[in-house]
Design a protein around this motif. Structure first.
Motif, short mmCIF file in Angstrom:
data_model
loop_
_atom_site.label_atom_id
_atom_site.label_comp_id
_atom_site.label_asym_id
_atom_site.label_seq_id
_atom_site.Cartn_x
_atom_site.Cartn_y
_atom_site.Cartn_z
N LEU A 82 0.83 -1.20 0.00
CA LEU A 82 0.00 0.00 0.00
C LEU A 82 0.87 1.25 0.00
O LEU A 82 0.60 2.20 -0.75
N ASP A 83 1.91 1.27 0.81
CA ASP A 83 2.85 2.40 0.84
C ASP A 83 3.45 2.63 -0.54
O ASP A 83 3.52 3.78 -1.02
N LYS A 127 -2.69 6.84 1.24
CA LYS A 127 -3.05 5.46 1.60
C LYS A 127 -4.53 5.38 1.94
O LYS A 127 -5.20 4.40 1.59
#
Length: 78
Positions: A18-19, A29
């Motif tokens: 996700l980062d 995010k």
């Protein structure tokens, strides 16, 4: 549109992914997580509605027998 805060737990690998996605897409995010949840919910809602329709059709004997389906697809190949 107003929003609300929600806390979720992610596996470390998912957090890393996700980062990375947030960095690549220049999105937060939170935005990405919200979009993913929205898409998941839309798919699940659609699927459950279609399952319910199928059960209702089956209960009304609105079914197509297997041989008719095979025949239909065999004729489409030609």
């Amino acid at each position: 549109m107003t929003s609300t805060t929600m806390t979720i737990r992610l596996e470390p690998e998912m957090k890393i992914r996700l980062d990375q996605l947030a960095e690549i897409t220049h999105r937060s995010k939170s935005f990405l997580a919200s979009e993913a949840i929205n898409e998941y919910i839309k798919i699940q809602e659609w699927q459950l509605i279609e399952i319910k329709k199928g059960i209702e059709e089956a209960d009304k004997d609105q079914l197509i027998d297997h041989d008719s389906i095979l025949n239909f697809w065999e004729n489409r190949k030609r």
